[in-house]
Design an enzyme around this catalytic site. Structure first.
Site, PDB file in Angstrom:
ATOM      1  N   ASN A   1       0.838  -1.194   0.000  1.00  0.00           N
ATOM      2  CA  ASN A   1       0.000   0.000   0.000  1.00  0.00           C
ATOM      3  C   ASN A   1       0.875   1.247   0.000  1.00  0.00           C
ATOM      4  O   ASN A   1       1.997   1.244   0.500  1.00  0.00           O
ATOM      5  CB  ASN A   1      -0.889  -0.006   1.247  1.00  0.00           C
ATOM      6  CG  ASN A   1      -0.081   0.262   2.494  1.00  0.00           C
ATOM      7  OD1 ASN A   1       0.218   1.402   2.834  1.00  0.00           O
ATOM      8  ND2 ASN A   1       0.323  -0.803   3.167  1.00  0.00           N
TER       9      ASN A   1
ATOM     10  N   LYS B   1       0.287  -0.016  16.540  1.00  0.00           N
ATOM     11  CA  LYS B   1       0.787   1.263  16.023  1.00  0.00           C
ATOM     12  C   LYS B   1      -0.379   2.158  15.679  1.00  0.00           C
ATOM     13  O   LYS B   1      -1.395   1.686  15.181  1.00  0.00           O
ATOM     14  CB  LYS B   1       1.644   1.020  14.775  1.00  0.00           C
ATOM     15  CG  LYS B   1       2.291   2.284  14.216  1.00  0.00           C
ATOM     16  CD  LYS B   1       3.421   1.961  13.255  1.00  0.00           C
ATOM     17  CE  LYS B   1       2.985   1.873  11.813  1.00  0.00           C
ATOM     18  NZ  LYS B   1       4.091   1.588  10.899  1.00  0.00           N
TER      19      LYS B   1
ATOM     20  N   LYS C   1      -1.380   6.266  14.023  1.00  0.00           N
ATOM     21  CA  LYS C   1      -0.909   7.435  13.289  1.00  0.00           C
ATOM     22  C   LYS C   1      -0.876   8.661  14.197  1.00  0.00           C
ATOM     23  O   LYS C   1      -1.688   8.783  15.118  1.00  0.00           O
ATOM     24  CB  LYS C   1      -1.831   7.687  12.096  1.00  0.00           C
ATOM     25  CG  LYS C   1      -1.847   6.544  11.094  1.00  0.00           C
ATOM     26  CD  LYS C   1      -0.469   6.318  10.515  1.00  0.00           C
ATOM     27  CE  LYS C   1      -0.430   5.143   9.569  1.00  0.00           C
ATOM     28  NZ  LYS C   1       0.927   4.914   9.042  1.00  0.00           N
TER      29      LYS C   1
ATOM     30  N   ASP D   1       3.389   6.833  14.244  1.00  0.00           N
ATOM     31  CA  ASP D   1       3.879   7.023  12.870  1.00  0.00           C
ATOM     32  C   ASP D   1       3.352   8.345  12.320  1.00  0.00           C
ATOM     33  O   ASP D   1       2.151   8.520  12.145  1.00  0.00           O
ATOM     34  CB  ASP D   1       3.384   5.857  12.006  1.00  0.00           C
ATOM     35  CG  ASP D   1       3.908   5.914  10.581  1.00  0.00           C
ATOM     36  OD1 ASP D   1       4.638   6.867  10.244  1.00  0.00           O
ATOM     37  OD2 ASP D   1       3.573   4.995   9.800  1.00  0.00           O
TER      38      ASP D   1
ATOM     39  N   GLU E   1       7.998   7.032  14.377  1.00  0.00           N
ATOM     40  CA  GLU E   1       8.289   6.695  12.974  1.00  0.00           C
ATOM     41  C   GLU E   1       8.140   7.881  12.039  1.00  0.00           C
ATOM     42  O   GLU E   1       7.177   8.643  12.151  1.00  0.00           O
ATOM     43  CB  GLU E   1       7.332   5.571  12.558  1.00  0.00           C
ATOM     44  CG  GLU E   1       7.409   5.163  11.088  1.00  0.00           C
ATOM     45  CD  GLU E   1       6.519   3.956  10.786  1.00  0.00           C
ATOM     46  OE1 GLU E   1       6.216   3.173  11.707  1.00  0.00           O
ATOM     47  OE2 GLU E   1       6.111   3.804   9.617  1.00  0.00           O
TER      48      GLU E   1
ATOM     49  N   GLU F   1      10.633   3.387   5.083  1.00  0.00           N
ATOM     50  CA  GLU F   1       9.650   2.813   4.156  1.00  0.00           C
ATOM     51  C   GLU F   1       9.577   3.582   2.846  1.00  0.00           C
ATOM     52  O   GLU F   1       9.088   3.054   1.854  1.00  0.00           O
ATOM     53  CB  GLU F   1       8.264   2.747   4.800  1.00  0.00           C
ATOM     54  CG  GLU F   1       7.601   4.098   4.968  1.00  0.00           C
ATOM     55  CD  GLU F   1       6.188   4.024   5.536  1.00  0.00           C
ATOM     56  OE1 GLU F   1       6.040   3.606   6.697  1.00  0.00           O
ATOM     57  OE2 GLU F   1       5.247   4.375   4.817  1.00  0.00           O
TER      58      GLU F   1
ATOM     59  N   ASP G   1      11.167  -1.653   2.559  1.00  0.00           N
ATOM     60  CA  ASP G   1      10.142  -2.625   2.164  1.00  0.00           C
ATOM     61  C   ASP G   1      10.470  -3.109   0.759  1.00  0.00           C
ATOM     62  O   ASP G   1      10.374  -2.345  -0.203  1.00  0.00           O
ATOM     63  CB  ASP G   1       8.779  -1.922   2.216  1.00  0.00           C
ATOM     64  CG  ASP G   1       7.632  -2.776   1.704  1.00  0.00           C
ATOM     65  OD1 ASP G   1       7.867  -3.918   1.285  1.00  0.00           O
ATOM     66  OD2 ASP G   1       6.486  -2.278   1.736  1.00  0.00           O
TER      67      ASP G   1
ATOM     68  N   HIS H   1       8.271  -2.331   6.448  1.00  0.00           N
ATOM     69  CA  HIS H   1       6.934  -1.804   6.181  1.00  0.00           C
ATOM     70  C   HIS H   1       6.180  -2.764   5.261  1.00  0.00           C
ATOM     71  O   HIS H   1       6.795  -3.510   4.503  1.00  0.00           O
ATOM     72  CB  HIS H   1       7.105  -0.448   5.470  1.00  0.00           C
ATOM     73  CG  HIS H   1       5.867   0.071   4.796  1.00  0.00           C
ATOM     74  ND1 HIS H   1       5.547  -0.232   3.487  1.00  0.00           N
ATOM     75  CD2 HIS H   1       4.893   0.887   5.244  1.00  0.00           C
ATOM     76  CE1 HIS H   1       4.422   0.388   3.171  1.00  0.00           C
ATOM     77  NE2 HIS H   1       4.002   1.068   4.210  1.00  0.00           N
TER      78      HIS H   1
ATOM     79  N   GLU I   1       5.765  -5.907   9.792  1.00  0.00           N
ATOM     80  CA  GLU I   1       4.510  -5.190  10.035  1.00  0.00           C
ATOM     81  C   GLU I   1       3.324  -6.086   9.697  1.00  0.00           C
ATOM     82  O   GLU I   1       3.446  -7.035   8.923  1.00  0.00           O
ATOM     83  CB  GLU I   1       4.472  -3.928   9.152  1.00  0.00           C
ATOM     84  CG  GLU I   1       3.238  -3.060   9.377  1.00  0.00           C
ATOM     85  CD  GLU I   1       3.358  -1.665   8.754  1.00  0.00           C
ATOM     86  OE1 GLU I   1       4.232  -1.456   7.888  1.00  0.00           O
ATOM     87  OE2 GLU I   1       2.560  -0.791   9.160  1.00  0.00           O
TER      88      GLU I   1
HETATM   89  O1  LIG Z   1      -0.074   4.805   6.184  1.00  0.00           O
HETATM   90  C1  LIG Z   1       0.781   4.347   5.435  1.00  0.00           C
HETATM   91  O2  LIG Z   1       1.123   4.918   4.363  1.00  0.00           O
HETATM   92  C2  LIG Z   1       1.485   3.076   5.795  1.00  0.00           C
HETATM   93  C3  LIG Z   1       2.585   3.299   6.766  1.00  0.00           C
HETATM   94  O3  LIG Z   1       3.130   4.355   6.913  1.00  0.00           O
HETATM   95  C4  LIG Z   1       3.024   2.181   7.609  1.00  0.00           C
HETATM   96  O4  LIG Z   1       2.447   1.105   7.515  1.00  0.00           O
HETATM   97  O5  LIG Z   1       3.979   2.377   8.351  1.00  0.00           O
HETATM   98 MG   LIG Z   2       4.856   4.207   8.214  1.00  0.00          MG
END
Ligand SMILES: O=C([O-])CC(=O)C(=O)O
Ligand SMILES: [Mg+2]
Length: 388
Positions: free
Chosen positions: A53, A180, A182, A211, A237, A263, A290, A320, A339
């Site tokens: 993704n 995890k 955001k 993150d 992150e 990542e 990744d 990742h 992950e």
């Molecule tokens: O939200 C995303 O783009 C994915 C991401 O950063 C992660 O899995 O660490």
């Molecule tokens: Mg990330």
């Protein structure tokens, strides 16, 4: 042994979630099938690969450059001395007439084909990819038990703190010990409330990683670093832009906890710049390159060699992407883990059906190849492309 066809198709993996930088309302990926003339159990061996993704489908590049180069290459030139498909030679054939630098333009497309080639090679040898990797590049056996963490905690429209806690409890109830979420998609004050809500929902011994998806400029990145000291996250992150190594290094000097990034670095050269200039600390920080976004395992092997030369253990790598390819690499080559997106990006993410998470670890079942055939919803999509 011949590659007789390489097929590709773009699939949606869209959802209403967002991180600090993007929403996933139009997210797609490319699925690739490498069809060989080798027969196992009465059927041609087909290897499958897809990109993670975050970077969208790669159809145009696959159709215009990488697939034609493979199909036009001298078939014997793609084999190793034993007469088996050689992922390194396949990689070289795809990269003919490609200039150095500018890696993100093509590294995702190449990574999808590379994954499919490794899947095919391990199926032809009738062994799990992790074991093939351990035999060729590792300690001979590997360890099928791999640490995994649950990535989620996106900004969902209408999700309140209670629902965020429920989401996180859903992961720990399934056996994850690290979750995890955001940050950076809301104010620092609101993110603090979200972090505190998650910490309240965790049991002793369970940890939260955060993150920022590269969202922050210097001041905000440092303000979050200061705030995070109090919460002792598993890691902080991608605070700033993935290519701002000076900022990364400054945060490393001022933040006592663990940092994670990588990542969005797509080549051994970019990874080396992070290690040279990003101030990452081999005793506590984490590297998230990744392979499915960065030229595949052929390049990832180069990255692991480069890391060793710079005093880094593969144990500091937790890729990742939440896919089974990195799970196999982690098991075969002794990475620190992988992950996992327990509820997102389906059917591509996740493990073979029936694989349980226990105390934060999964054990890879004994399936030939990467193991996609063990995940029914994923294999249903794959065989539509590969076995038609
Ligand atoms: O939200 C995303 O783009 C994915 C991401 O950063 C992660 O899995 O660490
Ligand atoms: Mg990330």
């Amino acid at each position: 042994m011949r590659i007789v066809d390489v097929r590709e198709k773009t699939y949606p993996i869209s959802s209403s979630i967002r991180n600090a930088y993007i929403d996933f309302s139009r997210m797609t990926l490319s699925l690739v099938a490498v069809v060989t003339d080798v027969v196992r159990d009465g059927r041609p061996v087909v290897g499958y690969g897809f990109n993670s993704n975050g970077r969208y489908g790669q159809g145009a590049m696959l159709r215009e450059r990488f697939v034609p180069r493979l199909l036009e290459a001298d078939p014997d030139g793609l084999l190793d001395d034993a007469g088996t498909l050689d992922p390194h030679r396949v990689w070289d054939a795809m990269m003919v007439n490609e200039k150095p630098g500018g890696h993100g333009e093509r590294s995702v497309a190449v990574g999808t084909v590379d994954m499919a080639v490794w899947d095919a090679v391990a199926k032809i040898e009738e062994k799990p990819l992790y074991r093939l990797l351990a035999e060729r590049y590792g300690d001979g056996e590997g360890d099928p038990r791999v640490f995994v963490y649950a990535a989620g905690g996106y900004y969902h429209p209408g999700q309140d703190l209670r629902a965020l806690q429920e989401e996180m409890r859903g992961y720990t109830a399934r056996g994850y010990s690290v979750v995890k979420k955001k940050i950076g998609g809301a104010s620092l004050e609101e993110d603090r409330r979200r972090i505190e809500a998650v910490l309240e929902a965790l049991e002793p011994g369970q940890r939260l990683a955060v993150d920022a998806n590269g969202r922050f400029g210097r001041e905000t990145a440092l303000a979050y670093a200061e705030a995070l000291e109090e919460y002792d996250p598993f890691w902080y992150e991608e605070p700033g832009d993935p290519l701002d190594f000076e900022l990364q290094a400054e945060i490393g000097r001022r933040y006592s906890g663990a940092l994670a990034t990588g990542e969005n670095l797509f080549s051994v050269q970019d990874a080396r710049n992070l290690v040279r200039y990003g101030g990452m600390r081999p005793e506590k920080d984490w590297l998230q390159f990744d392979c499915a976004l960065s030229y595949g395992l052929v390049e990832y092997l180069r990255i692991l060699d480069m890391l060793r030369d710079h005093g880094w253990s593969p144990r500091r790598c937790i890729p990742h992407g939440g896919h089974q390819m990195s799970l196999a690499i982690a098991a075969g080559l002794g990475l620190g883990g992988n992950e996992s997106y327990p509820d997102l990006f389906q059917p591509f993410g996740g493990f073979p059906d029936g694989t349980a998470v226990e105390d934060g670890y999964v054990t890879i079942p004994d399936l030939p190849g990467i193991g996609f055939e063990g995940k029914a919803d994923l294999y249903a999509v794959m065989r539509e492309l590969g076995e038609r």
